[in-house]
Motif scaffolding. Structure first.
Motif: not given
Length: 402
Positions: A93-104, A111-116
């Protein structure tokens, strides 16, 4: 010439540095007036504060009840596989939200993910080991004791957390907090004497007591270790959720493979029962929702409000545990539930009072620094005395006019 002393009869002139300092002081004065109510400031609507609190409260209650339902099947379904499904669902779910949601949208909802980074995973490993032990001991505890006892004994976690905060981070402890912790211990003792003691032989249920203590210790250690790891990794709350699921998923997967529980889980008939499958799916979704609602509640209100909502959760949770799981209602049970709820609310109120005092002390300190900095931003120039007209000049001007 320009001097930094008081102007004796001179004119006060503000230079470039002084203008910057003056603007800063005007802005600080404006902010103080806004904080004190002198200037109208934009207020957050009541809905924006109530909705996240309700979301966290509902997710917390539902998660406890669903875990109790899953724990009753724990003898036939491996609990480590249940933990694997919950962590894997959160990660997806975290990855799905990161892909689907707009940056704004991600920036607005934080909900911005840090780099791995592998170093971050290694730094987060101690947190995750404690997290998995907390989940597993929670399931084992719910197998052996009632929901009401677990909800009351969860308050004992605050005792260990307060001690850890005092020695690790230097957090102050007031007399009200000590009183609340004492009431929590008394409530836990009443609950243990009611449920953990065998009524016929009077013997202590050692296994249930062991898992209950392990769960309280691991829950407290989890909160303390998060503070230490966040200082080291500089992760935001949503990043903590991501790395938590990212590290926990392979650990639980390796554990289930090592013990041969994954194949047993996939071939288990309980997995295909609609009621159990619905409980597992809902608990996996709510496992993600509770992490998100915690961050939402804290960002929309404050950590103090979040702790007070957590303390108030014990009231409906204890009642629902008695109704849904047919827990017996005795005088001793009602006593330790009431005392535990009172202790939780007193603890939250004491924390709120302590946080308010700290904020007022910080404001006084900042005001003192602003007042002390005035002399460094204001410069003076000596006033040139006005020259008095001489008598010869007056005579010359008179003759010229004539």
């Amino acid at each position: 010439g320009v001097v930094r002393a008081s102007s004796h009869g001179g004119e006060r002139v503000i230079g470039r540095r002084g203008k910057i300092g003056l603007r800063r002081r005007k802005q600080a004065s404006k902010d103080r007036k806004m904080a004190s109510g002198g200037i109208s400031q934009p207020k957050t609507s009541s809905t924006s504060a109530v909705v996240p609190c309700l979301a966290y409260s509902c997710c917390s209650i539902m998660m406890m009840l669903l875990n109790k339902s899953l724990a009753t099947k724990g003898e036939r379904v491996p609990l480590s596989c249940v933990m694997l499904v919950q962590n894997l669902t959160t990660l997806c779910l975290v990855r799905i939200f990161d892909i689907c949601l707009k940056p704004e949208t991600k920036n607005a909802w934080k909900m911005t993910l840090p780099p791995f980074r592998l170093s971050t995973c290694l730094a987060w490993l101690p947190v995750n080991i404690i997290f998995l032990s907390m989940l597993f001991s929670g399931f084992k505890t719910l197998q052996l004791v009632t929901v009401s006892l677990v909800s009351v004994c969860k308050n004992v976690t605050n005792v260990f957390t307060t001690i850890g905060d005092r020695f690790l981070f230097g957090e102050p402890v007031s007399s009200q907090i000590v009183m609340a912790l004492f009431l929590m211990i008394c409530a836990a003792y009443l609950g243990a004497s009611d449920e953990l003691m065998n009524n016929t032989s009077g013997a202590l249920n050692i296994l249930a007591a062991f898992w209950l203590v392990v769960n309280c210790l691991s829950t407290s250690a989890y909160g303390l270790q998060i503070k230490l790891s966040q200082k080291q990794t500089k992760l935001k709350p949503y990043g903590c959720t991501y790395y938590n699921a990212l590290v926990a998923t392979p650990l639980t997967f390796i554990w289930t493979l090592w013990h041969g529980e994954l194949q047993e889980f996939l071939m288990n008939k309980e997995l295909f029962e609609p009621k159990y499958l619905m409980s597992l799916s809902l608990s996996s979704l709510i496992g993600f929702g509770i992490g998100f609602s915690v961050f939402w509640c804290i960002s929309a209100t404050s950590p103090t409000t979040y702790s007070m909502v957590g303390a108030a959760n014990k009231i409906p949770l204890a009642i629902l545990g008695i109704v849904l799981f047919s827990e017996p209602v005795t005088i001793n049970r009602v006593s330790f539930i009431s005392l535990g709820l009172l202790a939780g609310l007193l603890y939250a109120r004491s924390r709120a009072t302590l946080a308010s005092r700290r904020r007022s002390d910080d404001k006084r300190t900042s005001r003192g620094k602003d007042d002390g900095a005035k002399d460094h931003h204001i410069v003076y120039v000596q006033e040139k005395p006005s020259a008095k007209p001489r008598r010869e000049d007056i005579l010359m001007s008179t003759l010229k006019s004539k």
